[in-house]
Write a protein that holds these residues in place. Sequence first.
Motif, mmCIF file in Angstrom:
data_model
loop_
_atom_site.group_PDB
_atom_site.id
_atom_site.type_symbol
_atom_site.label_atom_id
_atom_site.label_comp_id
_atom_site.label_asym_id
_atom_site.label_seq_id
_atom_site.Cartn_x
_atom_site.Cartn_y
_atom_site.Cartn_z
ATOM 1 N N PRO A 46 0.887 -1.260 -0.091
ATOM 2 C CA PRO A 46 -0.080 -0.146 -0.132
ATOM 3 C C PRO A 46 0.887 1.307 -0.064
ATOM 4 O O PRO A 46 0.226 2.283 -0.037
ATOM 5 C CB PRO A 46 -1.037 -0.242 1.293
ATOM 6 C CG PRO A 46 0.122 -0.779 2.242
ATOM 7 C CD PRO A 46 0.860 -1.953 1.374
ATOM 8 N N ALA A 49 -0.165 4.790 1.978
ATOM 9 C CA ALA A 49 -1.215 4.813 2.440
ATOM 10 C C ALA A 49 -1.097 4.059 3.835
ATOM 11 O O ALA A 49 -2.068 4.052 4.727
ATOM 12 C CB ALA A 49 -2.345 3.929 1.598
ATOM 13 N N PRO A 188 -6.257 -5.204 -0.157
ATOM 14 C CA PRO A 188 -7.073 -3.754 -0.248
ATOM 15 C C PRO A 188 -8.035 -3.951 0.668
ATOM 16 O O PRO A 188 -8.327 -2.773 1.384
ATOM 17 C CB PRO A 188 -7.461 -3.803 -1.795
ATOM 18 C CG PRO A 188 -6.255 -4.810 -2.550
ATOM 19 C CD PRO A 188 -6.112 -5.569 -1.566
ATOM 20 N N LEU A 191 -6.686 -3.127 4.222
ATOM 21 C CA LEU A 191 -6.355 -1.451 4.152
ATOM 22 C C LEU A 191 -7.739 -0.693 4.546
ATOM 23 O O LEU A 191 -7.614 0.014 5.382
ATOM 24 C CB LEU A 191 -5.780 -1.037 2.824
ATOM 25 C CG LEU A 191 -5.428 0.539 2.749
ATOM 26 C CD1 LEU A 191 -4.563 0.707 3.836
ATOM 27 C CD2 LEU A 191 -4.862 0.841 1.381
ATOM 28 N N ALA A 192 -8.547 -1.103 3.575
ATOM 29 C CA ALA A 192 -9.793 -0.311 3.990
ATOM 30 C C ALA A 192 -10.631 -0.342 5.201
ATOM 31 O O ALA A 192 -10.939 0.431 5.989
ATOM 32 C CB ALA A 192 -11.003 -0.758 3.169
ATOM 33 N N ALA A 249 -6.372 5.376 0.162
ATOM 34 C CA ALA A 249 -7.574 4.921 1.217
ATOM 35 C C ALA A 249 -8.104 6.047 1.675
ATOM 36 O O ALA A 249 -7.442 7.028 2.045
ATOM 37 C CB ALA A 249 -6.757 3.862 2.030
ATOM 38 N N ALA A 259 -10.499 1.606 -0.321
ATOM 39 C CA ALA A 259 -9.374 1.228 -0.808
ATOM 40 C C ALA A 259 -9.163 0.987 -2.261
ATOM 41 O O ALA A 259 -9.848 0.361 -2.890
ATOM 42 C CB ALA A 259 -8.533 0.184 0.036
#
Length: 314
Positions: A46, A49, A188, A191-192, A249, A259
Amino acid sequence: MTGQPILVEVVRNEFVESVHRGCLVVTAPDGSVQFSAGDVTSPFFPRSANKPLQGVGMLRAGLGYDGAELALGCASHSGETGHVERVAAMLSGAGLDPAALACPPELPIGEDARRAADEPRKITMNCSGKHAAMLATCVANGWETDGYQEPDHPLQVQLAKTVEELTGESIAAVGVDGCSAPLFAFSPTGLARSFGRLVQAEPGTDERRVADAMRAHPWLVAGSGREDTRLMRAVPGLLSKSGAEGVLAFALGDGTACAIKIADGNKRALAPLAMAVLARLGIETPEGLSDLAHPPVLGGGQPQGELRVSWSVP
């Protein structure tokens, strides 16, 4: 979950000149996937982010920052005068100087600051705020500052543990980021979810301290004219952090989070996708951000087309 990728078409004079492909995922406040497009479960890097997650890890390790200093510790700053002066103050407060930074010397990434720069310096590198915060964390714990960027340093061990907790995933791979710090791979979706956790955390917790600092000081997180700064200023409660190679993000104040990863790494596709997601979530384009929703394609200095989002999600 692998589906059709998102597409951002570059249209010039109604002709599709090129296409950026990628994936995106939106998670609900409870962390469940609200909708997605493309592969959002395979791990990826990422890039910057992940800085808010590293910021939480530093607070857990005893970093005493709040407000502006904490925001800059989670930043990819433009290298403007206010950024550089504050990073210098952060280092001085820890009894250090810019020579202690492990990030490489680079010119500022902000266009105006870059033109005004005489030479590449460590302190003007966009990650210098994060590195200053890492050094301050080491000083607070009595850890060696030499080698603080190595994966087996106590600081980085703590940060890896925090990333796994916030994403709810095991780190799939460890790389070296452009700034020399360890970089952790996860999905992802992870990450979100981590961004949703930051904004929903109770006030005063380390997660919420990071979210509140970044939202209160969006200019320090990025810089003049930068997308993260503009988005956080325009949408109340929004937390946003982009990363190199086409990563973004963000989370709304209620914990809904998103994300995005662009496969070819081109960041110009990020803003129109972010605006399309916000519109799908019921947030119309805020005043002054229409250029982010439909970035113009220029020819001879004049608009000849635009970037258009195309996707197929349930």
